[in-house]
Write an enzyme that holds these catalytic residues in place. Sequence first.
Site, PDB file in Angstrom:
ATOM      1  N   GLU A 143       0.816  -1.215   0.000  1.00 49.32           N
ATOM      2  CA  GLU A 143       0.000   0.000   0.000  1.00 49.32           C
ATOM      3  C   GLU A 143       0.851   1.268   0.000  1.00 49.32           C
ATOM      4  OE1 GLU A 143      -3.477   2.075   2.800  1.00 49.32           O
ATOM      5  OE2 GLU A 143      -2.173   0.527   3.626  1.00 49.32           O
ATOM      6  N   GLU A 240     -11.927   3.042   6.134  1.00 48.08           N
ATOM      7  CA  GLU A 240     -10.816   3.380   7.020  1.00 48.08           C
ATOM      8  C   GLU A 240     -10.771   4.895   7.206  1.00 48.08           C
ATOM      9  OE1 GLU A 240      -6.305   1.746   7.581  1.00 48.08           O
ATOM     10  OE2 GLU A 240      -6.694   2.943   5.800  1.00 48.08           O
TER      11      GLU A 240
END
Length: 255
Positions: A143, A240
């Site tokens: 990521e 998130e």
Amino acid sequence: MPKFAANLTMLFTELPFLDRFAAARAAGFDAVEYLFPYEYPKEELAARLRANRLKQVLHNLPAGDWAAGERGIACLPDRVEEFRAGVARAIDYAHAVDCPQLNCLAGKLPTGCSRELAQRTLVGNLRFAANELAHAGIRLLVEPINTFDIPGFFLTRSDQALALIEEVGSDNLFLQYDLYHAQRMEGELAGTLSRHLDRIAHIQLADNPGRNEPGTGEINYPFLFRHLEALGYKGFVGCEYKPLTTTAEGLGWMR
């Protein structure tokens, strides 16, 4: 509409962590994700998932001393043995909670370490992890993170991550595409999704600025949700984000 997973690290923080599973189910979620499971017995996590009929879709590999400010160790040349031990631990937890994919945080470029050495270390660690996870039937993700929130983070842009995936050369390494981090570093969200959906295994969201819920900032989430549907994205979108006020109010966008 995409399938959404509650990120239990960020949502329902008014409750103790283990109570957030029931709260996610009560709020209508079928799936959850969170940063790290390692503070809790894996049997207890599995029991909470079963009791609330939830699927766990993601957690991270061990990422060093989070409380001390570490944000991953995969690019740190002096932590390779620790990284490899963490891969085994992550697989053990993933099997216990039936989690199909694990995310690797690259970490911050160490003081005095060249980018070339950090890159070689990261490539080697990802090759090792991708192979170990493939044998375990688990996908490995990597990521990019924005440098406004985490100054010094090594992996910061989608094109850098995709080039890294090519260099590693494993068919078990994918991009975790966080729309919030991507918006802060590069924009071009819809175009990136269109061009690289075959390498994107998981998506996360938050609005910008503030990392709050969709509708509080500049990202056109209704458009992006339609775009994902048109592209045929089958994975989950992890929520998130930090609710601007309460978790209950911060879920209003879903209704």
